[in-house]
Design an enzyme around this catalytic site. Structure first.
Site, PDB file in Angstrom:
ATOM      1  N   TRP A 358       0.802  -1.225   0.000  1.00  0.00           N
ATOM      2  CA  TRP A 358       0.000   0.000   0.000  1.00  0.00           C
ATOM      3  C   TRP A 358       0.839   1.282   0.000  1.00  0.00           C
ATOM      4  O   TRP A 358       0.303   2.359   0.147  1.00  0.00           O
ATOM      5  CB  TRP A 358      -0.913   0.003   1.223  1.00  0.00           C
ATOM      6  N   ASP A 359       2.163   1.177  -0.149  1.00  0.00           N
ATOM      7  CA  ASP A 359       3.043   2.349  -0.027  1.00  0.00           C
ATOM      8  C   ASP A 359       2.932   2.959   1.373  1.00  0.00           C
ATOM      9  O   ASP A 359       2.919   4.169   1.535  1.00  0.00           O
ATOM     10  CB  ASP A 359       2.719   3.392  -1.100  1.00  0.00           C
ATOM     11  N   TYR A 360       2.870   2.104   2.371  1.00  0.00           N
ATOM     12  CA  TYR A 360       2.788   2.562   3.753  1.00  0.00           C
ATOM     13  C   TYR A 360       4.192   2.721   4.348  1.00  0.00           C
ATOM     14  O   TYR A 360       4.534   2.123   5.370  1.00  0.00           O
ATOM     15  CB  TYR A 360       1.950   1.591   4.583  1.00  0.00           C
TER      16      TYR A 360
END
Length: 688
Positions: A358-360
Site C-alpha cells: 500500500w506504499d505505507y
C-alpha cells in the site's frame, strides 16, 4: 549526572564557536528584508557573532533536539499575544531567477537551523545559506552546482545538520561543520563560519553516496537525498530516497554511517538481508526476493546521544503494490530500527506493516520522549504512520508500551501475490484518522456526485483496512499520502500530548495487466501525489494506476475534513481534540472541486509546540501558516503565505531579545504553488 532531553539534545553543540574569517561568495544586494540579487562578490571577512542567549533558545537540529520532539521552551509568543504576530523579515533564495530554472518543479521544504547567532538553511538545489536570524540578511552561500536538467522526482531538500568537533580548537576552521546531502546524492561538509568546503572530509569535502550500493541506480532520478543527515557520536548517518514502483530491483536502500571528520565509511546496514544467517533472511521468499530494492529510509532520523543510538524508519520494498517477487513478511522493511551509531549494529526492530502492498512507508520522523507509566520514567519512542496509527515503544527494547492487537486482513486475489494474513490494527492508542469507509460515507458535493461515488464504491474491491490492490481496482483508506505523513509529530512534554497532522482522503489502486496497458498506450508516472499516475513496475506482470477517489466533478468521494490536526494524550490514551487543518481554498487549482466553506485540506508538513501552549503548522494546500491552542485545538492566528508552507516551522530567541517563528513558504511548484521565500514572524516590539 542526568541530563534532561532539552539539555542533552544540545550537548553535541555545547562548546563555544566563533565565526571564522574567509572569502565566501555572497550576494551583494541584500536589503534589510532579505531581498537579494545574483551579483557575486568576494568579501574578506564576516563579522564574529557571539550569542548572548541560552542554548535552549536555539534550534540547532531539524527537530530542535536530536530526540526530534520539536518542542521549544520559549514562551514570549503565547496564546494571548500570538494574534499580533507580524512579518519581521523575508529572505529570498533567488532560485526563481532564470539561471536557476530546473527541468522538474522544486519544493522549498527546509526547516532552518539556528545556532550561536547564525541561521543555516538549504534549498532544493543544495545551496546552503548562512543568514542573520534577526534581520534575514545572509552572510555566505555555498552552491554545489546540482545538474538542473535532471528530472528529480521529489526535488526537495529539508535541511542541513550541524556538528561541533570536540577535538578541534575552538574557532578553528571546520570546528563547526554544516553537513548537507544534496538531491544528486553528495554528502558535503562545510565550514560553518565561511561556507567553504572542509577539504579533509571525503574527497575535498565531498562523499559520493551512490558509490558501493548493492543495487546501483538505473538513473540519476531513481536515487536521491531529500532529508538532512543525522550526526551522533561523531558519525554522520544518511539514508536515501528511492523512486517508487519503477522496478522490483530498484536502487537499494542501505543506511550508512560516515566519520564526521574524515568522511570514511564506518558502516552499512541493509534493510534487505544479504546474509543467510540473518534472522530476517527467511522473511524474504522467492528467487528475486533478496535482490529487492528500496525499503530505504528517506525521512528524518532521531538520535539518542547518551545511548549513542540512531532510530531509523524504513519504507516499503520495491515495488510498492505488488509483492509476488518478494513473498514473506519482508522484515526490516516498513519498520523502525535502532542502530548502534558507532558500528551500525542493529539493536532492535519493530515492523509496523508486514509485506507492504500500500506504499505505507514509515515516512514520519520518530520522536524520543520520556513518559511516566505506573510511576516510572520510561524512555519512549513515538512513531506516527501512514496507516493512521500512533505507536509508543520502549526506546531501549523496541517493545510496545501499550497492548497491541493483530487482526486477520483480506487476502489478495491477484495471481502470484500472497498478502500477509494479519496486520496490526490496534496500538493501544486511538487511530489518528479514519480506518474504514462505508457506502453511507460516500460524500461528493452534489446529489449526482454522491450517486456516482456510491456506484463506483460498489464496483471497487473494498474489504476494510488493508484491502490489497486488485485488477478491478481497490479502495484504499488511509491512502498513500496518509494518515500521518512525512510532516511527523510534535510533543508537548508539559501535558504528554502528541500533535499529528493527517490526511483523510481515500485512493484507488488498480493493477493493469501489462498487455492491456500497452494496448491502451498509457503513460508513466511523473511523480505526482495528487491526481492520477501510472508506474511501470518492471519485473511484475502489472502496471500501476493510482488515483484519488473522486466524483465526476472532481470532488472527493470520502467525506470532509480532508485533512486534520489531532492531539492525543499519552496519559489518558485518548484524543484530546481533533480539528480540520486548512480549508478547501485553493483546491480547485489542483483539480479538486468542492464548495468554498468545506474544512480540512490535503497537507504535507509538520507541527511544532512551545512551552507557552502553542502549536504552529503550515502544511495545508490553502497556503496559511497557523497557530493553535494546545489545550483545545482552537485556531488563534493565521497568515496567508505566498505559497504553501510545505515544511516544518521552527522558533528561536534572537540576540535582540525577540522570539521568531520561521517557515519556508516555498510550496512545491504544483499543488502548493511556488515561492523562494523564507518568512520570519515576531511580535511588535511594543507587544512583548
Amino acid at each position: 549526572m542526568t541530563l534532561k532531553p532539552s539539555s542533552v539534545g544540545l550537548a553535541f553543540l555545547a562548546a563555544a564557536c566563533a565565526h571564522q574569517q574567509g572569502t565566501p561568495t555572497v550576494f551583494r544586494d541584500c536589503n534589510s528584508a532579505g531581498y537579494c540579487t545574483d551579483t557575486p562578490v568576494m568579501v574578506s571577512s564576516i563579522p564574529v557573532v557571539t550569542s548572548v542567549v541560552s542554548p535552549d533558545s536555539d534550534w540547532p537540529t531539524y527537530g530542535r533536539t536530536p530526540y526530534g520532539d520539536r518542542n521549544s521552551p520559549l514562551t514570549q509568543i503565547n496564546p494571548v499575544n500570538v494574534s499580533k504576530l507580524e512579518v519581521a523579515w523575508r529572505f529570498h533564495t533567488g532560485e526563481g531567477a532564470p539561471e536557476f530554472k530546473t527541468r522538474a518543479p522544486t519544493a522549498l521544504e527546509v526547516t532552518p537551523l539556528v545556532f550561536r547567532g547564525t541561521m543555516y538553511l538549504s534549498t532544493p538545489l543544495g545551496r546552503v545559506f548562512a543568514v542573520d536570524p534577526t534581520t534575514g540578511v545572509h552572510r555566505w552561500v555555498f552552491d554545489p552546482q546540482v545538474d538542473r536538467t535532471v528530472y528529480f522526482g521529489d526535488f526537495a531538500n529539508r535541511g542541513v545538520a550541524l556538528w561541533l568537533d570536540p577535538a578541534a580548537a575552538p574557532g578553528s576552521r571546520c570546528s563547526l561543520r554544516v553537513f548537507v546531502a544534496t538531491i544528486d546524492t553528495r554528502l558535503i561538509a562545510l565550514d560553518a563560519g565561511t561556507g567553504m568546503l572542509c577539504s579533509g572530509f571525503g574527497q575535498q569535502g565531498t562523499v559520493q553516496l551512490r558509490a558501493g550500493l548493492r543495487n546501483a541506480p538505473a538513473s540519476a532520478s531513481e536515487y536521491e537525498e531529500t532529508s538532512p543527515p543525522t550526526v551522533v557520536g561523531g558519525v554522520v548517518v544518511v539514508g536515501s530516497a528511492v523512486a517508487d514502483n519503477n522496478r522490483i530491483d530498484a536502487a537499494s536502500g542501505e543506511v550508512r554511517g560516515f566519520d564526521a571528520r574524515t568522511g570514511t565509511l564506518r558502516w552499512t546496514w541493509d534493510p534487505v538481508p544479504q546474509d543467510a544467517t540473518n534472522p530476517a533472511w527467511g522473511t524474504w521468499i522467492g528467487a528475486n526476493a533478496h535482490r529487492t530494492g528500496a525499503a530505504n529510509a528517506w525521512t528524518v532520523f532521531a538520535a539518542d546521544p547518551i545511548r549513542n543510538v540512531v532510530y531509523v524508519p524504513t519504507s516499503s520494498p520495491s515495488v510498492d503494490y505488488f509483492g509476488g517477487e518478494r513473498k514473506g513478511r519482508n522484515q526490516y522493511a516498513n519498520s523502525i530500527v535502532a542502530l548502534n551509531a558507532a558500528n551500525g549494529a542493529m539493536l532492535w526492530q519493530f515492523q509496523t506493516v508486514q509485506h507492504d502492498l500500500w506504499d505505507y512507508d514509515n515516512a514520519s520522523p520518530p520522536a524520543l520522549v520520556t513518559l511516566q507509566l505506573d510511576g516510572t520514567s520510561v524512555p519512549a519512542l513515538l512513531l506516527s504512520t501512514k496507516t493512521g496509527r500512533l505507536f509508543a515503544l520502549n526506546r531501549e527494547t523496541g517493545e510496545s508500551l501499550f497492548p497491541i492487537s493483530r487482526s486477520a486482513v483480506p487476502p489478495s486475489d491477484v495471481p502470484g501475490e500472497e498478502a500477509a494474513a494479519t496486520q496490526i490494527t490496534y496500538t493501544g492508542l486511538p487511530p489518528l484518522s479514519p480506518q474504514t469507509i462505508t457506502l453511507d460515507d460516500m460524500w461528493g458535493s452534489t446529489t449526482a456526485d454522491r450517486d456516482a461515488c456510491r456506484q463506483r464504491f460498489s464496483e471497487l474491491r473494498y474489504d476494510g483496512v488493508f484491502t490489497p490492490p486488485s485488477v478491478r481496482g481497490s479502495l484504499i483508506l488511509p491512502s498513500n499520502v496518509g494518515g500521518a505523513h512525512w510532516g511527523g509529530m510534535a510533543f508537548d512534554p508539559t501535558n504528554d500530548v502528541v500533535v499529528v497532522p493527517t490526511n483523510r482522503i481515500a485512493a484507488v489502486i488498480t493493477l493493469i495487466p501489462r498487455a492491456t496497458y500497452e494496448a491502451q498506450r498509457g503513460k508513466e508516472t511523473v511523480g505526482e501525489r495528487i491526481g492520477t499516475e501510472y508506474a511501470m513496475m518492471r519485473g511484475t506482470p502489472f502496471v500501476l494506476k493510482r488515483e484519488l477517489f473522486l466524483a465526476p466533478s472532481s470532488a472527493p468521494c470520502s467525506s470532509p475534513p480532508f485533512g486534520s490536526l489531532t492531539a492525543i494524550s499519552l496519559r489518558t490514551r485518548q484524543i484530546v481534540w481533533s480539528v480540520p487543518l486548512g480549508t478547501s481554498e485553493g483546491l480547485d487549482r489542483i483539480g479538486i472541486h468542492v464548495p468554498p466553506d468545506i474544512k480540512g485540506a490535503i497537507n504535507l508538513g509538520g507541527p511544532i509546540t512551545t512551552a507557552s501552549g502553542l502549536v504552529f503548522i503550515g502544511a495545508a494546500t490553502d497556503r496559511y501558516v497557523r497557530a493553535f491552542d494546545i489545550t483545545n485545538g482552537r485556531e488563534l492566528w493565521k497568515f496567508a503565505l505566498p505559497a504553501g508552507g510545505k515544511a516544518t516551522p521552527m522558533t528561536y530567541l534572537g540576540v535582540d531579545g525577540r522570539q521568531y517563528l520561521v517557515i519556508a513558504a516555498g510550496g512545491d511548484g504544483k499543488a502548493w504553488g511556488w515561492s523562494d521565500e523564507i518568512i520570519a514572524f515576531a511580535l511588535p516590539r511594543s507587544a512583548r
